[in-house]
Write a protein that holds these residues in place. Structure first.
Motif: not given
Length: 69
Positions: A31-38
């Motif tokens: 919820r904090e970061l969301g998607c699309c990170f490694l």
């Protein structure tokens, strides 16, 4: 085929409280970061939240793999 019977597996979860804590931590990070990170970014954040919530864990254990002999 749709199975409308109650999910027996949900009733047989071992370590329900621990599972809930881990899932809660994962969702909090997402919820904090969301998607699309490694994966490495989520991994580091989970380390931080597991420590903060005092959830015991072992990170990046070494594996002994054998491939083609």
């Amino acid at each position: 085929m749709v199975n409308n019977e109650p999910h027996e597996n949900l009733e047989k979860i071992l370590y329900k409280d621990e599972s809930y804590q881990i899932q809660s931590a994962i969702l909090e990070v997402y919820r904090e970061l969301g998607c699309c990170f490694l994966e490495a970014v989520y991994h580091e954040c989970l380390i931080k939240i597991f420590k903060f919530k005092k959830i015991p864990f072992i990170s990046q254990t070494q594996l002994s793999l054998f491939y083609k002999g």
